[in-house]
Scaffold this motif. Structure first.
Motif, PDB file in Angstrom:
ATOM      1  N   ARG A   1       0.186   0.796  10.699  1.00  0.00           N
ATOM      2  CA  ARG A   1       1.170   1.359   9.873  1.00  0.00           C
ATOM      3  C   ARG A   1       1.055   1.338   8.248  1.00  0.00           C
ATOM      4  O   ARG A   1       0.645   0.622   7.724  1.00  0.00           O
ATOM      5  CB  ARG A   1       2.569   0.142  10.325  1.00  0.00           C
TER       6      ARG A   1
ATOM      7  N   TYR B   1       1.719   0.397   4.874  1.00  0.00           N
ATOM      8  CA  TYR B   1       2.278  -0.757   4.289  1.00  0.00           C
ATOM      9  C   TYR B   1       2.287  -0.816   2.586  1.00  0.00           C
ATOM     10  O   TYR B   1       2.923  -1.718   2.209  1.00  0.00           O
ATOM     11  CB  TYR B   1       1.740  -2.257   4.792  1.00  0.00           C
ATOM     12  N   ARG B   2       1.533   0.344   2.286  1.00  0.00           N
ATOM     13  CA  ARG B   2       1.786   0.276   0.594  1.00  0.00           C
ATOM     14  C   ARG B   2       1.352   1.524   0.153  1.00  0.00           C
ATOM     15  O   ARG B   2       0.240   2.249   0.821  1.00  0.00           O
ATOM     16  CB  ARG B   2       0.693  -0.909   0.022  1.00  0.00           C
TER      17      ARG B   2
ATOM     18  N   PHE C   1      -2.953   1.491   5.169  1.00  0.00           N
ATOM     19  CA  PHE C   1      -2.431   1.468   6.575  1.00  0.00           C
ATOM     20  C   PHE C   1      -3.305   0.404   7.390  1.00  0.00           C
ATOM     21  O   PHE C   1      -2.831   0.138   8.583  1.00  0.00           O
ATOM     22  CB  PHE C   1      -2.435   2.835   7.268  1.00  0.00           C
TER      23      PHE C   1
ATOM     24  N   ASP D   1      -5.269  -3.775   7.030  1.00  0.00           N
ATOM     25  CA  ASP D   1      -5.851  -4.643   6.173  1.00  0.00           C
ATOM     26  C   ASP D   1      -7.354  -4.460   5.728  1.00  0.00           C
ATOM     27  O   ASP D   1      -8.113  -3.882   6.280  1.00  0.00           O
ATOM     28  CB  ASP D   1      -5.986  -6.033   7.182  1.00  0.00           C
TER      29      ASP D   1
ATOM     30  N   ILE E   1       6.412   4.063   3.792  1.00  0.00           N
ATOM     31  CA  ILE E   1       6.200   2.569   4.269  1.00  0.00           C
ATOM     32  C   ILE E   1       6.701   2.606   5.633  1.00  0.00           C
ATOM     33  O   ILE E   1       7.850   2.906   6.091  1.00  0.00           O
ATOM     34  CB  ILE E   1       6.650   1.657   3.516  1.00  0.00           C
ATOM     35  N   GLY E   2       5.870   2.120   6.608  1.00  0.00           N
ATOM     36  CA  GLY E   2       6.415   1.712   7.977  1.00  0.00           C
ATOM     37  C   GLY E   2       6.000   2.988   8.915  1.00  0.00           C
ATOM     38  O   GLY E   2       6.034   2.985  10.228  1.00  0.00           O
TER      39      GLY E   2
END
Length: 180
Positions: A98, A100-101, A127, A129, A163-164
């Motif tokens: 996803r 996320y930023r 998207f 980590d 985002i998402g």
């Protein structure tokens, strides 16, 4: 007081890295078979001409080094060429990643340019980590795990992803084998 200097060979770290990379590549196929998310991925129809499902907003095929943007299960942009991670720094595989930023003028916290300044990562859409993102950069050399796009395409991905939004990074060969 005496100090002991470790004379341990760095080879175990290299072996671990190589084994991890091999397992990651094997995992491309097995990941598509093992989890509930993988099952859901297999049950969704693919966007015609791509290895990703209609639930995705962005798709990356690691085999062809191409990416697409989708809206409502239809291609809106692509395929476009991308650079993906090289050996030891592979782009992570996933079918339910996803966004996320987003950061228009991001600078790497890990990599520097020859002058010591942080490496630029313009038009970043994160998207995964570990700072994995779509961003502007060279598409003719391997990345450190990110998905690099030309400037024009990076701006398009930045402007179209929210985002998402779901991102799928897959091997088309593994997807087709899992669905055969």
């Amino acid at each position: 007081m005496s100090t002991t200097r470790s004379t341990r060979s760095p080879r175990p770290a290299i072996v671990v890295a190589l084994v991890t990379a091999a397992l990651a590549l094997i995992g491309v196929g097995t990941a598509l078979a093992a989890t509930p998310a993988a099952q859901a991925f297999r049950e969704q129809p693919l966007v015609p001409g791509t290895p990703c499902t209609i639930t995705a907003s962005a798709c990356v095929d690691l085999d062809t080094k191409q990416s697409w943007l989708f809206e409502n299960g239809k291609i809106t942009h692509g395929p476009v060429p991308v650079a993906i991670g090289g050996p030891g720094k592979e782009t992570p595989v996933g079918h339910s990643l996803r966004v996320y930023r987003k950061e228009e003028l991001h600078k790497s916290g890990e990599y520097t340019m020859s002058n010591g300044e942080p490496a630029p990562m313009p038009w970043s859409v994160f998207f995964q980590d570990g700072g994995i993102a779509f961003h502007e950069g060279r598409t003719d050399t391997p990345s450190a795990g990110c998905v690099r796009l030309s400037r024009e395409n990076a701006i398009t991905w930045y402007n179209n992803l929210e985002i998402g939004d779901q991102v799928q990074v897959v091997s088309a060969q593994a997807v087709h084998a899992a669905r055969a």
